[in-house]
Design a protein around this motif. Sequence first.
Motif, PDB file in Angstrom:
ATOM      1  N   GLU A 126      47.906  51.809  45.033  1.00  0.00           N
ATOM      2  CA  GLU A 126      46.677  51.055  44.849  1.00  0.00           C
ATOM      3  C   GLU A 126      46.279  50.293  46.110  1.00  0.00           C
ATOM      4  OE1 GLU A 126      46.369  47.488  42.167  1.00  0.00           O
ATOM      5  OE2 GLU A 126      45.172  48.922  41.005  1.00  0.00           O
ATOM      6  N   ASP A 127      47.254  49.718  46.827  1.00  0.00           N
ATOM      7  CA  ASP A 127      46.947  48.980  48.061  1.00  0.00           C
ATOM      8  C   ASP A 127      46.283  49.891  49.092  1.00  0.00           C
ATOM      9  OD1 ASP A 127      48.001  46.689  46.985  1.00  0.00           O
ATOM     10  OD2 ASP A 127      49.909  46.830  48.041  1.00  0.00           O
ATOM     11  N   THR A 165      38.890  51.354  39.428  1.00  0.00           N
ATOM     12  CA  THR A 165      39.589  50.075  39.514  1.00  0.00           C
ATOM     13  C   THR A 165      38.953  49.054  38.584  1.00  0.00           C
ATOM     14  OG1 THR A 165      40.358  48.317  40.992  1.00  0.00           O
ATOM     15  CG2 THR A 165      38.180  49.221  41.449  1.00  0.00           C
ATOM     16  N   TYR A 166      39.775  48.101  38.127  1.00  0.00           N
ATOM     17  CA  TYR A 166      39.275  46.950  37.385  1.00  0.00           C
ATOM     18  C   TYR A 166      39.170  45.721  38.290  1.00  0.00           C
ATOM     19  CZ  TYR A 166      40.007  49.630  33.105  1.00  0.00           C
ATOM     20  OH  TYR A 166      39.943  50.585  32.120  1.00  0.00           O
ATOM     21  N   ASN A 167      39.568  45.848  39.535  1.00  0.00           N
ATOM     22  CA  ASN A 167      39.481  44.760  40.502  1.00  0.00           C
ATOM     23  C   ASN A 167      38.006  44.507  40.817  1.00  0.00           C
ATOM     24  OD1 ASN A 167      39.110  43.720  43.312  1.00  0.00           O
ATOM     25  ND2 ASN A 167      41.343  43.549  43.203  1.00  0.00           N
ATOM     26  N   PHE A 169      42.705  50.616  47.961  1.00  0.00           N
ATOM     27  CA  PHE A 169      41.843  49.473  48.253  1.00  0.00           C
ATOM     28  C   PHE A 169      41.538  49.382  49.746  1.00  0.00           C
ATOM     29  CE2 PHE A 169      43.145  46.739  44.325  1.00  0.00           C
ATOM     30  CZ  PHE A 169      42.571  47.671  43.489  1.00  0.00           C
ATOM     31  N   SER A 216      34.378  51.335  35.667  1.00  0.00           N
ATOM     32  CA  SER A 216      35.669  51.003  36.270  1.00  0.00           C
ATOM     33  C   SER A 216      36.625  52.191  36.274  1.00  0.00           C
ATOM     34  CB  SER A 216      36.313  49.823  35.542  1.00  0.00           C
ATOM     35  OG  SER A 216      35.535  48.667  35.730  1.00  0.00           O
ATOM     36  N   GLU A 244      36.346  42.571  42.986  1.00  0.00           N
ATOM     37  CA  GLU A 244      35.940  42.607  44.394  1.00  0.00           C
ATOM     38  C   GLU A 244      35.818  44.047  44.889  1.00  0.00           C
ATOM     39  OE1 GLU A 244      37.604  41.399  48.843  1.00  0.00           O
ATOM     40  OE2 GLU A 244      38.755  40.817  47.084  1.00  0.00           O
TER      41      GLU A 244
END
Length: 185
Positions: free
Chosen positions: A48-49, A96-98, A52, A126, A100
């Motif tokens: 995930e990082d 994603t649910y993030n 992003f 999402s 930002e």
Amino acid sequence: MSIQANHSSPTIYLDMDGVIANFIQPFFHLADHYGVVYVCKTDANEHEDFFFKTIIEEKIFEFLPTMKNAQKIVALVKEMSNKYRLNVEMLTSANTYNVEVFNEVLRQKKAWLEMHGIDWKINLVSKNHEKANFAHKQSILIDDSASCVEPFAFAGGATHLFVDYDSLETCLPSLCESILNNKVA
């Protein structure tokens, strides 16, 4: 974070990544560049990082190349929209649910569409399965992912699992006719 669809109008929903925008090639190029072993989409949770980073730092969605035949796909959808008097909207996922990252994906995808002269409304969800929230008996989803198409069809919409332009050109007219006759194909 998704918006509900207008269920009163016959609508073609067109996916971006894998249909008109090439996400895979640049994504795997960046994975190789950063030394990330990314074998398939299910690796997304593990990396995930990195995902992003491709969005926030590399602005991946804003600068994706077009898919082969993207212009022909857009032209075909416009033609069917005019012929059958259907609305056309983009329906795509941020994965994603993030909040930002979601907002940055939305900004980048809007910029990509504008850069390519596509002015259809964009709907961003999402996660892939949330595209089913847009399904209704007079809707069609054109998408390259079974994880989008299957829930959409289960929710009552017509679907086309996108593989190539030729199969879309063959199937889309009959899908348009079927939703106008309320017979989901």
